[in-house]
Design an enzyme around this catalytic site. Structure first.
Site, PDB file in Angstrom:
ATOM      1  N   HIS A  52       0.859  -1.188   0.000  1.00 30.46           N
ATOM      2  CA  HIS A  52       0.000   0.000   0.000  1.00 30.46           C
ATOM      3  C   HIS A  52       0.895   1.238   0.000  1.00 30.46           C
ATOM      4  O   HIS A  52       2.050   1.179   0.432  1.00 30.46           O
ATOM      5  CB  HIS A  52      -0.906   0.008   1.237  1.00 30.46           C
ATOM      6  CG  HIS A  52      -2.010  -1.013   1.180  1.00 30.46           C
ATOM      7  ND1 HIS A  52      -3.094  -0.997   2.040  1.00 30.46           N
ATOM      8  CD2 HIS A  52      -2.192  -2.076   0.350  1.00 30.46           C
ATOM      9  CE1 HIS A  52      -3.903  -2.003   1.733  1.00 30.46           C
ATOM     10  NE2 HIS A  52      -3.374  -2.687   0.724  1.00 30.46           N
ATOM     11  N   GLU A  54       1.128   3.902   1.799  1.00 30.34           N
ATOM     12  CA  GLU A  54       1.711   4.311   3.079  1.00 30.34           C
ATOM     13  C   GLU A  54       2.881   3.400   3.473  1.00 30.34           C
ATOM     14  O   GLU A  54       3.907   3.869   3.955  1.00 30.34           O
ATOM     15  CB  GLU A  54       0.652   4.278   4.192  1.00 30.34           C
ATOM     16  CG  GLU A  54      -0.540   5.192   3.952  1.00 30.34           C
ATOM     17  CD  GLU A  54      -1.711   4.494   3.283  1.00 30.34           C
ATOM     18  OE1 GLU A  54      -1.482   3.676   2.365  1.00 30.34           O
ATOM     19  OE2 GLU A  54      -2.859   4.770   3.667  1.00 30.34           O
ATOM     20  N   CYS A  82      -5.891   2.166   5.727  1.00 32.83           N
ATOM     21  CA  CYS A  82      -6.597   0.920   6.043  1.00 32.83           C
ATOM     22  C   CYS A  82      -6.038   0.377   7.371  1.00 32.83           C
ATOM     23  O   CYS A  82      -5.045   0.893   7.884  1.00 32.83           O
ATOM     24  CB  CYS A  82      -6.388  -0.087   4.914  1.00 32.83           C
ATOM     25  SG  CYS A  82      -4.756  -0.859   4.940  1.00 32.83           S
ATOM     26  N   CYS A  85      -2.228  -0.399   7.274  1.00 35.99           N
ATOM     27  CA  CYS A  85      -1.381   0.795   7.257  1.00 35.99           C
ATOM     28  C   CYS A  85      -1.459   1.543   8.586  1.00 35.99           C
ATOM     29  O   CYS A  85      -0.465   2.108   9.044  1.00 35.99           O
ATOM     30  CB  CYS A  85      -1.781   1.698   6.099  1.00 35.99           C
ATOM     31  SG  CYS A  85      -1.381   0.969   4.494  1.00 35.99           S
TER      32      CYS A  85
HETATM   33 ZN    ZN Z   1      -3.329   0.295   3.582  1.00 33.79          ZN
END
Ligand code: ZN
Length: 155
Positions: A52, A54, A82, A85
């Protein structure tokens, strides 16, 4: 909040879709006025479900700073983090997180992490992916070894 850094995170998210590298997510990590690292979602291009924006940015920033913490840094992300993260952010410990789109915005685009949030609060035996404990006594040896280690780097 530095609008310029958020605009870069958003531009990364749009460019990521146009280049076909991954989902519509971008992130920037800044320390004061300096950008330390950027990241964009690479889940499908890198075959990495943890890639992801991040996480990609946190890994790059920590490598650049040669540190496992991001104290003194701010994280700008094009979308509310999310649960994965969010966990990584808490481990990395930046000073502040800014996000543009909300998780509801992401859900309406097909990225619904509400399911994971709801799983976290369930007892482990009621989660969709079964989790069962095994060999707890044997595993304690790792914690004993850690406790006995003299020059450990705590985190
Ligand atoms: Zn994430």
């Amino acid at each position: 909040m530095d609008a310029e850094f958020m605009q870069i995170a958003i531009a990364l998210s749009i460019e990521n879709v146009r280049s076909g590298r991954g989902g519509p997510f971008g992130a920037v990590i800044a320390k004061g006025r300096e950008i330390i690292a950027t990241g964009a979602n690479q889940v499908t291009s890198a075959n990495d479900p943890t890639a992801h924006a991040e996480i990609v940015a946190i890994r790059a920033a920590c490598q650049k700073l040669q540190d496992f913490q991001l104290s003194g840094c701010d994280l700008y992300t094009s979308c509310e983090p999310c649960p994965m993260c969010l966990g990584a952010i808490y481990w990395a410990r930046p000073d502040q997180v800014y996000y543009a789109s909300s998780r509801e915005d992401a859900a309406s685009a097909g990225f619904d992490d509400e399911f994971i949030y709801s799983q976290i609060t369930l007892p482990v035996d009621r989660r969709k992916i079964p989790m069962r404990q095994a060999l707890q006594q044997e595993a304690e040896a790792a914690f004993r070894a850690w406790e006995e280690m003299l020059h450990k780097i705590r985190y």
